[in-house]
Design a protein around this motif. Sequence first.
Motif, PDB file in Angstrom:
ATOM      1  N   LEU A 159      78.987   0.040 -11.447  1.00 37.57           N
ATOM      2  CA  LEU A 159      79.141  -1.261 -12.117  1.00 37.57           C
ATOM      3  C   LEU A 159      78.426  -1.901 -13.334  1.00 37.57           C
ATOM      4  O   LEU A 159      78.628  -2.088 -14.491  1.00 37.57           O
ATOM      5  N   LEU A 160      77.315  -1.636 -13.042  1.00 38.06           N
ATOM      6  CA  LEU A 160      76.020  -1.793 -13.848  1.00 38.06           C
ATOM      7  C   LEU A 160      76.128  -1.062 -15.320  1.00 38.06           C
ATOM      8  O   LEU A 160      75.829  -1.416 -16.236  1.00 38.06           O
ATOM      9  N   GLY A 161      76.151   0.138 -14.831  1.00 37.93           N
ATOM     10  CA  GLY A 161      76.177   1.208 -15.879  1.00 37.93           C
ATOM     11  C   GLY A 161      77.371   1.080 -16.881  1.00 37.93           C
ATOM     12  O   GLY A 161      77.413   1.419 -18.050  1.00 37.93           O
ATOM     13  N   ARG A 162      78.441   0.414 -16.354  1.00 39.82           N
ATOM     14  CA  ARG A 162      79.674   0.264 -17.137  1.00 39.82           C
ATOM     15  C   ARG A 162      79.610  -0.882 -17.857  1.00 39.82           C
ATOM     16  O   ARG A 162      80.581  -1.175 -18.854  1.00 39.82           O
ATOM     17  N   PHE A 163      78.824  -1.938 -17.600  1.00 44.42           N
ATOM     18  CA  PHE A 163      78.705  -3.132 -18.505  1.00 44.42           C
ATOM     19  C   PHE A 163      78.636  -3.041 -20.013  1.00 44.42           C
ATOM     20  O   PHE A 163      77.521  -2.461 -20.351  1.00 44.42           O
ATOM     21  N   VAL A 199      56.204 -10.609 -14.117  1.00 46.24           N
ATOM     22  CA  VAL A 199      56.809 -11.511 -12.968  1.00 46.24           C
ATOM     23  C   VAL A 199      58.002 -12.138 -13.742  1.00 46.24           C
ATOM     24  O   VAL A 199      58.942 -12.292 -13.102  1.00 46.24           O
ATOM     25  N   PHE A 200      57.729 -12.704 -14.852  1.00 47.60           N
ATOM     26  CA  PHE A 200      58.855 -13.507 -15.375  1.00 47.60           C
ATOM     27  C   PHE A 200      59.932 -12.517 -15.764  1.00 47.60           C
ATOM     28  O   PHE A 200      61.050 -12.959 -15.657  1.00 47.60           O
ATOM     29  N   LEU A 201      59.565 -11.352 -16.350  1.00 41.48           N
ATOM     30  CA  LEU A 201      60.569 -10.253 -16.598  1.00 41.48           C
ATOM     31  C   LEU A 201      61.355 -10.128 -15.525  1.00 41.48           C
ATOM     32  O   LEU A 201      62.611  -9.825 -15.459  1.00 41.48           O
ATOM     33  N   ALA A 202      60.665  -9.680 -14.413  1.00 42.13           N
ATOM     34  CA  ALA A 202      61.519  -9.159 -13.126  1.00 42.13           C
ATOM     35  C   ALA A 202      62.398 -10.467 -12.844  1.00 42.13           C
ATOM     36  O   ALA A 202      63.645  -9.969 -12.726  1.00 42.13           O
ATOM     37  N   GLY A 203      61.922 -11.692 -12.676  1.00 31.68           N
ATOM     38  CA  GLY A 203      63.360 -12.593 -12.488  1.00 31.68           C
ATOM     39  C   GLY A 203      64.265 -12.678 -13.481  1.00 31.68           C
ATOM     40  O   GLY A 203      65.467 -12.967 -13.019  1.00 31.68           O
ATOM     41  N   GLN A 204      64.056 -12.451 -15.013  1.00 28.81           N
ATOM     42  CA  GLN A 204      65.043 -12.608 -15.624  1.00 28.81           C
ATOM     43  C   GLN A 204      65.993 -11.342 -15.601  1.00 28.81           C
ATOM     44  O   GLN A 204      67.129 -11.421 -15.679  1.00 28.81           O
ATOM     45  N   LEU A 205      65.413 -10.230 -15.332  1.00 31.25           N
ATOM     46  CA  LEU A 205      66.219  -8.892 -15.030  1.00 31.25           C
ATOM     47  C   LEU A 205      66.817  -9.083 -13.902  1.00 31.25           C
ATOM     48  O   LEU A 205      68.168  -8.580 -13.943  1.00 31.25           O
ATOM     49  N   GLY A 206      66.242  -9.408 -12.599  1.00 26.35           N
ATOM     50  CA  GLY A 206      67.194  -9.485 -11.497  1.00 26.35           C
ATOM     51  C   GLY A 206      68.311 -10.653 -11.751  1.00 26.35           C
ATOM     52  O   GLY A 206      69.436 -10.316 -11.253  1.00 26.35           O
ATOM     53  N   LEU A 207      68.093 -11.673 -12.501  1.00 29.87           N
ATOM     54  CA  LEU A 207      69.208 -12.657 -12.480  1.00 29.87           C
ATOM     55  C   LEU A 207      70.418 -12.067 -13.530  1.00 29.87           C
ATOM     56  O   LEU A 207      71.516 -12.345 -13.017  1.00 29.87           O
ATOM     57  N   PHE A 208      69.962 -11.460 -14.225  1.00 32.22           N
ATOM     58  CA  PHE A 208      70.752 -10.821 -15.182  1.00 32.22           C
ATOM     59  C   PHE A 208      71.807  -9.860 -14.517  1.00 32.22           C
ATOM     60  O   PHE A 208      72.965  -9.673 -14.609  1.00 32.22           O
ATOM     61  N   PHE A 209      71.178  -8.996 -13.844  1.00 37.86           N
ATOM     62  CA  PHE A 209      71.803  -7.781 -13.001  1.00 37.86           C
ATOM     63  C   PHE A 209      72.728  -8.385 -12.093  1.00 37.86           C
ATOM     64  O   PHE A 209      74.005  -7.775 -11.738  1.00 37.86           O
ATOM     65  N   ILE A 210      72.234  -9.307 -10.933  1.00 39.34           N
ATOM     66  CA  ILE A 210      73.069  -9.759 -10.199  1.00 39.34           C
ATOM     67  C   ILE A 210      74.297 -10.749 -10.702  1.00 39.34           C
ATOM     68  O   ILE A 210      75.475 -10.445 -10.004  1.00 39.34           O
ATOM     69  N   SER A 211      74.082 -11.388 -11.988  1.00 42.45           N
ATOM     70  CA  SER A 211      75.093 -11.975 -12.455  1.00 42.45           C
ATOM     71  C   SER A 211      76.217 -10.885 -13.370  1.00 42.45           C
ATOM     72  O   SER A 211      77.319 -11.265 -13.242  1.00 42.45           O
ATOM     73  N   VAL A 212      75.735  -9.742 -13.551  1.00 40.51           N
ATOM     74  CA  VAL A 212      76.634  -8.576 -14.032  1.00 40.51           C
ATOM     75  C   VAL A 212      77.611  -8.116 -12.794  1.00 40.51           C
ATOM     76  O   VAL A 212      78.716  -7.934 -12.909  1.00 40.51           O
ATOM     77  N   LEU A 213      76.988  -8.125 -11.875  1.00 45.26           N
ATOM     78  CA  LEU A 213      77.717  -7.468 -10.468  1.00 45.26           C
ATOM     79  C   LEU A 213      78.663  -8.713 -10.015  1.00 45.26           C
ATOM     80  O   LEU A 213      79.730  -8.392  -9.500  1.00 45.26           O
ATOM     81  N   ARG A 214      78.320  -9.933 -10.187  1.00 47.72           N
ATOM     82  CA  ARG A 214      79.145 -10.814  -9.576  1.00 47.72           C
ATOM     83  C   ARG A 214      80.317 -11.088 -10.710  1.00 47.72           C
ATOM     84  O   ARG A 214      81.637 -11.223 -10.454  1.00 47.72           O
ATOM     85  N   GLY A 215      80.210 -10.789 -11.923  1.00 44.21           N
ATOM     86  CA  GLY A 215      81.217 -10.853 -13.148  1.00 44.21           C
ATOM     87  C   GLY A 215      82.108  -9.798 -13.177  1.00 44.21           C
ATOM     88  O   GLY A 215      83.251  -9.960 -13.529  1.00 44.21           O
ATOM     89  N   THR A 216      81.620  -8.499 -12.633  1.00 44.20           N
ATOM     90  CA  THR A 216      82.339  -7.369 -12.932  1.00 44.20           C
ATOM     91  C   THR A 216      83.052  -6.826 -11.705  1.00 44.20           C
ATOM     92  O   THR A 216      83.904  -5.896 -11.826  1.00 44.20           O
ATOM     93  N   GLU A 217      82.711  -7.627 -10.610  1.00 43.90           N
ATOM     94  CA  GLU A 217      83.963  -7.203  -9.527  1.00 43.90           C
ATOM     95  C   GLU A 217      84.998  -7.527  -9.531  1.00 43.90           C
ATOM     96  O   GLU A 217      85.321  -8.790  -9.644  1.00 43.90           O
ATOM     97  N   ASP A 218      85.971  -6.567  -9.572  1.00 46.55           N
ATOM     98  CA  ASP A 218      87.184  -6.850  -9.656  1.00 46.55           C
ATOM     99  C   ASP A 218      88.355  -7.029  -8.424  1.00 46.55           C
ATOM    100  O   ASP A 218      89.338  -7.560  -8.628  1.00 46.55           O
ATOM    101  N   ALA A 219      87.667  -6.539  -7.390  1.00 47.86           N
ATOM    102  CA  ALA A 219      88.644  -6.877  -6.155  1.00 47.86           C
ATOM    103  C   ALA A 219      87.725  -7.529  -5.011  1.00 47.86           C
ATOM    104  O   ALA A 219      87.261  -6.955  -3.864  1.00 47.86           O
TER     105      ALA A 219
END
Length: 479
Positions: A299-303, A342-362
């Motif tokens: 799902l991350l790769g298809r965003f 550390v700041f970058l890690a927080g931003q990347l982690g929040l972005f990736f988990i938000s992508v997974l929350r938004g792209t989950e179809d079922a």
Amino acid sequence: MFTAPGFLWLLRHELRVLWRGSILVRTHKHVLVPIIAVGLIFQGVALLLAGQIVRHPLPQDQMLLAANINIVFLFALMFSRAITASIDVIYGRGDADFLLASPIPPGRVLAVRMLGVAMSIAAPWALLGGVLANALAVHGQFWALAVYPMLLAEGLIVAALAFATVTALLGRIGPAVARRAGHTLALGVGIGIFVLGQLSHFVPPQELARFWQSLLPGPSGGGLAFLFARGLLGQGASLLASIGVSLAGFALAWRVLAKPFADGAITAAAYRPPGRTGAQGGRFANTAFAALFSKDLRLLGRFPGLVSQVVYRSLTLVPVVFILAGKGKAYGGMAVVPPLLVFLAGQLGLFFISVLRGTEDAPELIATAPVPVALPQRASIAAAGYAALIILALPVLATMARAPGLLGALLAGLAGVLLCNLTLGLRLPIPLVRAEFGKSQTGTTLGLILGVSVSSLWALLVWLIIAPSPFAWLVTRPV
């Protein structure tokens, strides 16, 4: 004109649709009051800044140069946003073919859509520039109020150019590739602005001064190349000429693009993304966690726009790279590297988990699976954290090689910020467009605000741990 299907009737509904789709309306229960508070703070800061500008005026040629640079950068930023917005109003809503099948003339639909895009791309910059313009007007500099008509005029000509580009591309490369082109353009502009901001660290001051000197407009005012800049500075004739040029470009695009717009909308309505060979041949591990983990990585790769979004958030790696390459004095030394990572890690982690929350179809289907309730969320956290750590692996290893003593604080900060932001993203994902055209946007601006705050807090904590005297600059007195 005011009754259905008149022009103003269509425009009113177009603006209503754009307003309903904005982040502020979708998240007003959480962030409306903070947004108003931030706006008041910005206006207060702008009043202080305007006072300094009035007391220390710049020469006219330097004012023209600054205005022209802003015009060029805003043009590129607006254009990249206008491309994606144009594709959305043609393809994403799925209503253009219905409107074109009605007795409404295609040119009227096109004009309404172009005006809507022009207003939507100009509004954020008008609000941002407006606070400074309002503050300058309070100090008697009423010419600054020209920012409002000038940004709208620039929005009109940018929207016309974007619609011309999109209608030409949709029938040839499809909306997905055209939208990717818009993301790529926005990425290039963002990187260019960041690089220009860092030039002082790598270019000798004399050469940098000569570069900016070569761009000054000269005694003639810069001619046509500085027309919009003079309009932005409130010069009456140039302001009227700039608005006239924008209206003429808009009218020309409206006249020429009516039929190509209709053809492109029909083509886009029938568009289906091409399939991939072997897309259904993926193999997952036997355990439920491994299967969920692999699914989340896919799902991350298809965003759409994943690469550009990751690069945007990874611009903090630029100073890290230069520090690790030996140019540490330009930024403050190795002590700056762990907080930035550390700041970058927080931003990347929040972005990736938000992508997974938004792209989950079922999500309902996963909830009925014979696995523990928390397992899908754990798999999403693991996948998002894994993706963030993959990006950070090389700079972390380089930091370990250059300054082994900083590794403990760095790893503790990475673990803490990822845990906090990944957990936050499950409850309050940031606003993102879902993976397929036509789907609603998910997320809340509150999650974005809290995510930046958490990342900043962990970065500050790591800096306080590793910096020998973090506040020495506050008490240092000149000898």
